[in-house]
Scaffold this motif. Structure first.
Motif, PDB file in Angstrom:
ATOM      1  N   GLY A  78       0.612  -1.235   0.143  1.00 17.45           N
ATOM      2  CA  GLY A  78       0.180  -0.049   0.053  1.00 17.45           C
ATOM      3  C   GLY A  78       0.743   1.361   0.059  1.00 17.45           C
ATOM      4  N   ILE A  82      -0.639   4.802  -0.853  1.00 20.31           N
ATOM      5  CA  ILE A  82      -0.854   6.179   0.198  1.00 20.31           C
ATOM      6  C   ILE A  82      -0.406   7.074  -0.475  1.00 20.31           C
ATOM      7  CG2 ILE A  82       0.047   6.553   2.207  1.00 20.31           C
ATOM      8  CD1 ILE A  82      -0.054   3.700   3.205  1.00 20.31           C
ATOM      9  N   ARG A  85      -2.466   8.995  -2.763  1.00 24.62           N
ATOM     10  CA  ARG A  85      -3.487   9.684  -2.215  1.00 24.62           C
ATOM     11  C   ARG A  85      -3.002  10.913  -1.412  1.00 24.62           C
ATOM     12  NH1 ARG A  85      -8.223  11.753  -2.643  1.00 24.62           N
ATOM     13  NH2 ARG A  85      -9.419  12.021  -0.753  1.00 24.62           N
ATOM     14  N   TRP A 498      -4.367   9.421   6.988  1.00 21.35           N
ATOM     15  CA  TRP A 498      -4.475   8.208   8.226  1.00 21.35           C
ATOM     16  C   TRP A 498      -5.874   8.190   8.198  1.00 21.35           C
ATOM     17  CZ3 TRP A 498      -1.118   5.061  10.327  1.00 21.35           C
ATOM     18  CH2 TRP A 498      -1.499   4.532  11.570  1.00 21.35           C
ATOM     19  N   GLU A 500      -8.608   8.854   6.329  1.00 24.63           N
ATOM     20  CA  GLU A 500      -9.172   7.971   5.438  1.00 24.63           C
ATOM     21  C   GLU A 500      -9.430   6.417   5.297  1.00 24.63           C
ATOM     22  OE1 GLU A 500      -9.897  11.232   1.614  1.00 24.63           O
ATOM     23  OE2 GLU A 500      -8.053   9.740   1.485  1.00 24.63           O
ATOM     24  N   MET A 501      -8.154   6.099   5.713  1.00 25.05           N
ATOM     25  CA  MET A 501      -7.877   4.717   5.621  1.00 25.05           C
ATOM     26  C   MET A 501      -8.735   3.979   6.945  1.00 25.05           C
ATOM     27  SD  MET A 501      -3.951   4.382   4.257  1.00 25.05           S
ATOM     28  CE  MET A 501      -3.335   5.260   5.775  1.00 25.05           C
ATOM     29  N   TRP A 695       3.534   6.300   7.227  1.00 23.06           N
ATOM     30  CA  TRP A 695       2.006   5.854   7.156  1.00 23.06           C
ATOM     31  C   TRP A 695       2.098   4.397   6.990  1.00 23.06           C
ATOM     32  CZ3 TRP A 695       2.271   9.373  10.024  1.00 23.06           C
ATOM     33  CH2 TRP A 695       1.520  10.497  10.152  1.00 23.06           C
ATOM     34  N   ALA A 699       0.836   1.554   9.437  1.00 20.23           N
ATOM     35  CA  ALA A 699      -0.203   0.674   9.240  1.00 20.23           C
ATOM     36  C   ALA A 699       0.047  -0.831   9.433  1.00 20.23           C
ATOM     37  CB  ALA A 699      -0.690   1.100   7.838  1.00 20.23           C
ATOM     38  N   LEU A 704      -3.717  -1.345  10.661  1.00 20.22           N
ATOM     39  CA  LEU A 704      -4.532  -0.317   9.499  1.00 20.22           C
ATOM     40  C   LEU A 704      -4.490  -1.018   8.228  1.00 20.22           C
ATOM     41  CD1 LEU A 704      -6.085   2.553   9.739  1.00 20.22           C
ATOM     42  CD2 LEU A 704      -4.179   3.398   8.761  1.00 20.22           C
ATOM     43  N   LYS A 705      -5.680  -1.116   7.583  1.00 11.79           N
ATOM     44  CA  LYS A 705      -6.058  -1.398   6.281  1.00 11.79           C
ATOM     45  C   LYS A 705      -5.523  -0.499   5.389  1.00 11.79           C
ATOM     46  CE  LYS A 705      -9.003  -3.583   3.106  1.00 11.79           C
ATOM     47  NZ  LYS A 705     -10.548  -4.285   2.955  1.00 11.79           N
ATOM     48  N   VAL A 706      -4.438  -0.672   4.528  1.00 11.44           N
ATOM     49  CA  VAL A 706      -4.077   0.199   3.602  1.00 11.44           C
ATOM     50  C   VAL A 706      -4.709   0.099   2.301  1.00 11.44           C
ATOM     51  CG1 VAL A 706      -1.895   0.574   4.585  1.00 11.44           C
ATOM     52  CG2 VAL A 706      -2.331  -1.290   2.961  1.00 11.44           C
ATOM     53  N   PRO A 707      -4.679   1.155   1.480  1.00  7.75           N
ATOM     54  CA  PRO A 707      -5.437   0.840   0.047  1.00  7.75           C
ATOM     55  C   PRO A 707      -4.539  -0.106  -0.672  1.00  7.75           C
ATOM     56  CG  PRO A 707      -4.470   2.897   0.050  1.00  7.75           C
ATOM     57  CD  PRO A 707      -4.382   2.368   1.727  1.00  7.75           C
TER      58      PRO A 707
END
Length: 708
Positions: A78, A82, A85, A498, A500-501, A695, A699, A704-707
């Motif tokens: 991700g 990140i 974005r 951060w 947004e995720m 980040w 994550a 934390l789930k990343v895109p």
């Protein structure tokens, strides 16, 4: 060395990033041991204090560390998404507060992704915008920045400072505003300086140090700061010395000219505390001698404005939450101040300015801004209407002109600029940015928690609307906690990414700052410094107790003194956090005062060569208290090779000690930026790249789930 590093990279790449055992570059341990107050203090990595520009061994170590770190970060899922974005969120128009000079208005404006912000000028408030200085062409890597700038009183000249590679050193030049061309003047070895024009535009007052010895520009102590007057059209060698204290070399001096041009106000300090002496020079009298107005380095005295020989100051003398007083410029030292605006025991005065015959006073109320107005006899007027709950800054202007500007921001509101008319009380937008998100999608809460000793501490909690705050969400916890600096609501595209995720952003207003006046600052410095760490740990415990986050799901972030904070609490409570991100931190508390501006910090930290202070510093110094046998969170240290505020040797030594300690298998890495400093002037593209790395790292270790 190269063969060894190549093998390390192959080993790291063989497994997923989160599972790979990292083979760190070997770091030589030296035999250095200092004897201090009966204790043997080992400092095996002392050699990493040497300047990376001049010591090939340090340069090789930096290169080896960066190769390992870069390989690890490149494998994180991700990271590219990140970064993409972040780039989109960063891409919005940003204005700074306009400064009026004559009929002209000067301001900076960034179109979104420019590495540096150019200066523009308007002829009149609604005049056409004209580009005056664009620093983006000064260096191929974007790392040469426009720093401080100041127009002459009539707006015909602009003095501007150039900052290269993030260094605190400045080179000052002067521009003809009509033609947009430099006039040839150049001032070197300027640092920690105002640029204060004489009323007639004949020249400017500035502060400088002597040229450092060859090879010492980025490490030598800064002493014997002096105030000079530079007359336009003459070489710097002919500048006139205005004020100096060679018998007290640790003093620093900064000069201001009152708006009417009558007085030069020299503010003297010895450290970082708001404890000043004030010296005046009557600019209406040729060759007037400096005359003391305030002596003693006991209290804050910040000039708010003047009316003839009456000077208005913000002070904490007999007022821990601050008040505004008037002093007669001709009264001399020791004269009793006349109170204009009394202390408010429930709100801290943050700033004040005399504008259009009124005092416009900014307060902090539980770390949020409130702006009140007062007549010069102290009669209270109306409040300034702000766009919401957040932070307002600015309100500079002239005693005879009701026009001023301010910036407003909050966690979900990018910085916008507003015009305020002190005569009518009307607030109108000057520049409000358009952004790639809806501010209404985010919720800003303020909570309070009890620290270890029962002290009530504010905590901002910010998250995406609809987030389940009982689900133990990955949380980014930030604080500063020092030097009387208040942490306030402010927008950051990085923090928004951060959230947004699906993460939570939390800001703790811990002791050591100025949120509640002098007592709040005093409660977190010197012998009370442990309160800062206790407050931050209590913030983390509160997030876990309330179900907002969970153990191992909190990433902690701090910069500079905040980097010290992160290093100290990681040592004290490694079980509480999933990831630690100490940036440009002060990590060796027994030697911080030996480099560049470090000597100023003794006001907050104490003197390492005095035993009572030494005992406190030794107890929490991040470098000296890494706990062997404890499992530490994942740590990504960030610093830069040109940081001459907190020299990178702090972070180098700290990481070497982390990597040598038996503190678990999670990664303990360092990311060392090139041609960057403590933060000021860092190009936009480097900021985006750094946050993308941080980040993705945080994550990975908080869940934390990343895109994709």
């Amino acid at each position: 060395m190269k063969t060894l590093v190549a093998a390390m990279l192959l080993n790291a790449a063989a497994l997923p990033a989160h599972a790979a055992a990292i083979a760190y570059p070997a770091t030589e341990r030296g035999p250095v041991v200092d004897q201090q107050f009966g204790q043997a203090i080992a400092d095996p990595y002392r050699w990493l204090e040497n300047d990376v520009r001049t010591d090939a061994r340090v340069a090789d170590w930096v290169a080896a560390q960066n190769r390992v770190t870069d390989a690890y970060l490149a494998s994180l899922p991700g990271r590219d998404a990140i970064k993409a974005r972040l780039t989109r969120l960063w891409n919005y128009e940003r204005f700074d507060i306009p400064e009026k000079a004559g009929a002209r208005y000067f301001y900076t404006r960034n179109n979104g992704l420019q590495n540096q912000s150019p200066i523009y000028v308007r002829e009149g408030l609604n005049g056409a915008e004209r580009l005056l200085i664009d620093p983006n062409g000064w260096a191929k890597d974007g790392a040469t920045a426009l720093a401080e700038w100041a127009p002459s009183k009539d707006g015909t000249r602009l003095a501007y400072a150039i900052q290269d590679g993030g260094s605190d050193w400045r080179t000052v030049r002067v521009l003809d505003v009509a033609t947009g061309q430099p006039v040839g003047d150049e001032l070197k070895w300027v640092k920690f300086s105002n640029l204060a024009w004489a009323k007639d535009g004949s020249g400017l007052y500035y502060s400088r140090f002597a040229a450092p010895k060859e090879g010492q520009a980025f490490q030598a102590l800064n002493e014997n700061q002096q105030v000079y007057f530079h007359r336009l059209g003459t070489p710097q060698s002919e500048d006139r010395l205005v004020y100096a204290t060679p018998d007290r070399p640790k003093l620093g001096h900064s000069a201001q000219v009152t708006k009417d041009g009558a007085w030069l106000v020299i503010t003297t300090t010895e450290g970082t505390d708001d404890r000043y002496e004030i010296t005046l020079i009557d600019l209406r009298t040729p060759n007037a001698a400096p005359q003391p107005l305030v002596r003693g380095l006991d209290n804050n005295w910040t000039l708010s404005g003047s009316a003839g020989d009456t000077l208005y100051f913000l002070t904490n003398k007999d007022a821990p939450m601050q008040r505004i007083v008037a002093l007669d410029a001709r009264s001399g030292a020791g004269a009793a101040p006349r109170e204009i605006v009394p202390e408010d025991p429930k709100a801290t005065i943050d700033s004040a300015a005399l504008i259009g015959g009124k005092l416009v006073v900014t307060y902090l109320v539980d770390a949020r801004t409130e702006v009140r107005t007062f007549a010069l006899d102290g009669t209270r007027g109306a409040k300034v209407a702000l766009p919401g709950i957040g932070s307002a800054t600015g309100f500079d202007g002239d005693a005879g002109d009701p026009e001023t500007f301010f910036a407003f921001t909050s966690f979900n509101l990018p910085r916008a600029i507003y015009r305020y008319d002190a005569a009518s009380g009307k607030v109108t937008p000057f520049a409000v940015p358009k952004v790639a998100f809806d501010p209404a999608d985010y919720v800003v809460e303020q909570r309070f928690f009890a620290s270890k000793d029962g002290t009530r501490v504010p905590l901002f909690v910010v998250h995406k609307k609809g987030a389940n705050l009982k689900a133990g969400l990955p949380t980014l916890l930030y604080a500063y906690g020092g030097f009387n600096i208040s942490s306030r609501p402010a927008f950051s595209p990085a923090n928004l990414a951060w959230m947004e995720m699906g993460g939570v952003y939390a800001l703790a207003n811990i002791r050591g700052g100025g949120e509640y006046g002098k007592a709040w600052h005093d409660g977190g410095r010197l012998a009370n410094k442990q309160n800062v760490f206790d407050d931050f740990i209590a913030a983390g415990e509160y997030l876990v107790r309330e179900g907002i986050s969970a153990k191992g799901k909190i990433a902690i972030l701090g910069r500079s003194n905040g980097g010290l904070l992160v290093g100290a609490v990681t040592n004290q409570r490694p079980d509480l956090f999933g990831a630690a991100l100490p940036a440009v931190g002060v990590m060796d508390m027994l030697r911080f005062d030996r480099f560049t501006a470090g000597r100023y910090w003794v006001d907050d930290y104490g003197h390492p060569d005095r035993q009572p202070d030494f005992d406190v510093l030794r107890a929490y110094s991040p470098y000296h208290n890494i706990g062997r046998g404890q499992a530490y969170p994942a740590i990504l240290v960030t610093t830069a090779d040109t940081d001459d505020r907190v020299v990178p040797g702090h972070s180098f030594k700290y990481v070497a000690a982390l990597q040598a300690a038996k503190i678990g298998d999670k990664p303990h890495l360092i990311r060392i930026e090139t041609r960057a400093g403590h933060g000021s002037g860092k190009p936009t593209d480097k900021q985006i790249a750094e946050y993308a790395d941080m980040w993705a790292f945080a994550a990975q270790w908080t869940g934390l789930k990343v895109p994709d």
